[in-house]
Design a protein around this motif. Structure first.
Motif, PDB file in Angstrom:
ATOM      1  N   GLY A  23      -0.949   4.499   0.116  1.00 39.85           N
ATOM      2  CA  GLY A  23      -1.329   5.128   1.090  1.00 39.85           C
ATOM      3  C   GLY A  23      -2.542   4.536   2.053  1.00 39.85           C
ATOM      4  N   VAL A  46      -0.955   1.694   4.258  1.00 42.75           N
ATOM      5  CA  VAL A  46       0.061   2.124   5.139  1.00 42.75           C
ATOM      6  C   VAL A  46      -0.466   1.892   6.664  1.00 42.75           C
ATOM      7  CG1 VAL A  46       1.199   4.194   6.289  1.00 42.75           C
ATOM      8  CG2 VAL A  46       1.178   3.970   3.867  1.00 42.75           C
ATOM      9  N   ASP A  51       4.352   2.677   2.141  1.00 42.84           N
ATOM     10  CA  ASP A  51       4.279   3.253   0.792  1.00 42.84           C
ATOM     11  C   ASP A  51       5.619   3.818   0.562  1.00 42.84           C
ATOM     12  OD1 ASP A  51       4.695   5.655   2.340  1.00 42.84           O
ATOM     13  OD2 ASP A  51       2.909   6.794   1.555  1.00 42.84           O
ATOM     14  N   GLN A  77      -3.980   0.920  -7.458  1.00 39.77           N
ATOM     15  CA  GLN A  77      -2.781   0.573  -7.887  1.00 39.77           C
ATOM     16  C   GLN A  77      -1.896  -0.386  -7.160  1.00 39.77           C
ATOM     17  OE1 GLN A  77      -0.557   4.609  -8.779  1.00 39.77           O
ATOM     18  NE2 GLN A  77      -2.082   5.117  -7.094  1.00 39.77           N
ATOM     19  N   LEU A 123      -2.794  12.308   3.455  1.00 41.52           N
ATOM     20  CA  LEU A 123      -2.186  12.989   4.713  1.00 41.52           C
ATOM     21  C   LEU A 123      -1.694  14.502   4.458  1.00 41.52           C
ATOM     22  CD1 LEU A 123       0.165  10.187   6.219  1.00 41.52           C
ATOM     23  CD2 LEU A 123      -2.029  11.174   7.211  1.00 41.52           C
TER      24      LEU A 123
HETATM   25  P1  NAD Z   1       3.107   6.735  -3.180  1.00 43.29           P
HETATM   26  O1  NAD Z   1       3.969   5.916  -2.061  1.00 43.29           O
HETATM   27  O2  NAD Z   1       3.845   7.357  -4.153  1.00 43.29           O
HETATM   28  O3  NAD Z   1       2.163   7.913  -2.264  1.00 43.29           O
HETATM   29  C1  NAD Z   1       1.442   7.359  -1.200  1.00 43.29           C
HETATM   30  C2  NAD Z   1       0.539   8.641  -0.720  1.00 43.29           C
HETATM   31  O4  NAD Z   1      -0.372   8.186   0.258  1.00 43.29           O
HETATM   32  C3  NAD Z   1       1.207   9.825  -0.317  1.00 43.29           C
HETATM   33  O5  NAD Z   1       0.739  10.849  -1.202  1.00 43.29           O
HETATM   34  C4  NAD Z   1       1.034   9.951   1.180  1.00 43.29           C
HETATM   35  O6  NAD Z   1       1.111  11.130   1.653  1.00 43.29           O
HETATM   36  C5  NAD Z   1      -0.224   9.126   1.208  1.00 43.29           C
HETATM   37  N1  NAD Z   1      -0.331   8.575   2.624  1.00 43.29           N
HETATM   38  C6  NAD Z   1       0.230   7.801   3.484  1.00 43.29           C
HETATM   39  N2  NAD Z   1      -0.029   7.209   4.434  1.00 43.29           N
HETATM   40  C7  NAD Z   1      -1.499   7.648   4.502  1.00 43.29           C
HETATM   41  C8  NAD Z   1      -2.498   7.422   5.301  1.00 43.29           C
HETATM   42  N3  NAD Z   1      -2.465   6.532   6.333  1.00 43.29           N
HETATM   43  N4  NAD Z   1      -3.765   7.948   4.886  1.00 43.29           N
HETATM   44  C9  NAD Z   1      -3.950   8.879   3.718  1.00 43.29           C
HETATM   45  N5  NAD Z   1      -2.761   9.070   2.929  1.00 43.29           N
HETATM   46  C10 NAD Z   1      -1.730   8.382   3.061  1.00 43.29           C
HETATM   47  O7  NAD Z   1       2.236   5.722  -3.747  1.00 43.29           O
HETATM   48  P2  NAD Z   1       1.210   5.629  -4.919  1.00 43.29           P
HETATM   49  O8  NAD Z   1       1.065   6.881  -5.327  1.00 43.29           O
HETATM   50  O9  NAD Z   1       0.221   4.492  -4.832  1.00 43.29           O
HETATM   51  O10 NAD Z   1       2.528   5.087  -6.173  1.00 43.29           O
HETATM   52  C11 NAD Z   1       3.295   3.810  -5.763  1.00 43.29           C
HETATM   53  C12 NAD Z   1       3.354   2.685  -6.687  1.00 43.29           C
HETATM   54  O11 NAD Z   1       3.726   1.507  -5.720  1.00 43.29           O
HETATM   55  C13 NAD Z   1       1.853   2.382  -6.865  1.00 43.29           C
HETATM   56  O12 NAD Z   1       1.954   1.772  -8.101  1.00 43.29           O
HETATM   57  C14 NAD Z   1       1.532   1.300  -5.781  1.00 43.29           C
HETATM   58  O13 NAD Z   1       0.554   0.552  -5.925  1.00 43.29           O
HETATM   59  C15 NAD Z   1       2.944   0.578  -5.606  1.00 43.29           C
HETATM   60  N6  NAD Z   1       2.991   0.137  -4.270  1.00 43.29           N
HETATM   61  C16 NAD Z   1       2.184  -0.575  -3.798  1.00 43.29           C
HETATM   62  C17 NAD Z   1       1.953  -0.925  -2.402  1.00 43.29           C
HETATM   63  C18 NAD Z   1       0.758  -1.807  -1.772  1.00 43.29           C
HETATM   64  O14 NAD Z   1       0.169  -2.803  -2.796  1.00 43.29           O
HETATM   65  N7  NAD Z   1       0.340  -1.690  -0.741  1.00 43.29           N
HETATM   66  C19 NAD Z   1       2.680  -0.630  -1.378  1.00 43.29           C
HETATM   67  C20 NAD Z   1       3.932   0.417  -1.913  1.00 43.29           C
HETATM   68  C21 NAD Z   1       3.978   0.779  -3.404  1.00 43.29           C
END
Ligand code: NAD
Length: 248
Positions: free
Chosen positions: A25, A28, A34, A101, A213
């Motif tokens: 998140g 994002v 995400d 993560q 969020l």
């Molecule tokens: P998740 O997708 O399960 O959850 C994301 C969370 O972020 C949600 O609770 C959502 O409400 C919140 N969110 C979304 N946009 C937001 C914002 N602008 N501000 C605040 N909160 C916001 O992600 P997770 O818990 O990290 O687990 C998913 C797994 O996949 C992890 O291992 C993750 O690192 C990996 N992943 C990594 C990336 C990356 O490296 N950027 C991208 C996608 C998934």
């Protein structure tokens, strides 16, 4: 909300060891979807399937279709105000480490020095057959990238079903066991064993400040403060409040 921001800022200022745990998140708003974002990458590629080590072992070429798209998105992404705000807190001596993560390198690009990558990173690739390692730059643009032994390489990100790197896991657990304030930003906290860390911090009496969020599995029983909103806005407001209170 202002009262909550002030309460969170006071907890950070009063803490001898503060950590930030981050998830997808936080990136994002840098353009990386995400697992929950609608209409993005993960609508076309089911993460349970494509981010599993068993799928990669079975059909690495198929998984590289998703990895290629993810890499193109990550290559274009730049750190946002939430990544930059955490780096500033570290520079001020108010944040010990970021435990992330994410595999997108945006905390490091924002200037954070102490970053623990709990799920590995996409800057290098390894051959599961002969263990040769390559820098991402050596293989950039090759889809799928091959090892000298003829097998398809895997990026050094931790897929579902793989073990967490031992050093990251023990170091994170140790830090969570001694922190006094914990920021937990942009994670649904459903991925294990990462989600042990906020529970461990809570157990040792840390103040848990959640930025998301929406409400999560942590909100009711683990978090002391929920700053509900966008990571960029909430981290910026927290940082401003910290600076204001510090100068008083
Ligand atoms: P998740 O997708 O399960 O959850 C994301 C969370 O972020 C949600 O609770 C959502 O409400 C919140 N969110 C979304 N946009 C937001 C914002 N602008 N501000 C605040 N909160 C916001 O992600 P997770 O818990 O990290 O687990 C998913 C797994 O996949 C992890 O291992 C993750 O690192 C990996 N992943 C990594 C990336 C990356 O490296 N950027 C991208 C996608 C998934």
């Amino acid at each position: 909300m202002d009262a909550l921001i002030e309460k969170a800022a006071r907890a950070v200022l009063g803490s001898k060891l503060t950590l930030a745990l981050t998830g997808a998140g936080i990136s994002v708003e840098s353009g990386i979807p995400d697992f929950r974002s609608k209409g993005g990458l993960w609508d076309r590629y089911d993460p349970e399937e494509y981010a599993s080590i068993y799928s990669f072992q079975r059909d690495p070429e198929k998984v590289w279709h998703m990895l290629r798209e993810m890499e193109e998105i990550v290559d274009k992404a730049r750190p946002n105000d939430a990544h930059i705000g955490l780096a500033e807190l570290e520079q001020m001596g108010l944040l010990r480490s970021v435990i992330t993560q994410n595999v997108d390198n945006l905390h490091q690009e924002a200037g954070s020095k102490d970053v623990i990558e709990y799920h590995g990173n996409s800057r290098s690739l390894t051959c599961l057959w002969c263990n040769r390692r390559y820098d991402y730059a050596q293989k950039k643009g090759e889809y799928p990238p091959y090892c000298a032994c003829g097998r398809i390489l895997k990026p050094d990100v931790i897929f579902f079903g793989e073990a967490i790197p031992m050093e990251a896991m023990t170091q994170s657990y140790h830090l969570a066991s001694s922190c006094q304030a914990l920021l937990i930003i942009g994670t649904s906290a459903v991925v294990s064993p990462f989600n042990v860390l906020p529970r461990q911090a809570k157990q040792v009496g840390a103040t848990i400040i959640e930025i998301n969020l929406e409400r999560t599995v942590l909100t009711d029983h683990i978090s002391d403060i929920l700053l509900q909103g966008k990571a960029t806005e909430m981290v910026s407001r927290l940082l401003s409040a910290v600076k204001e209170l510090k100068d008083l």
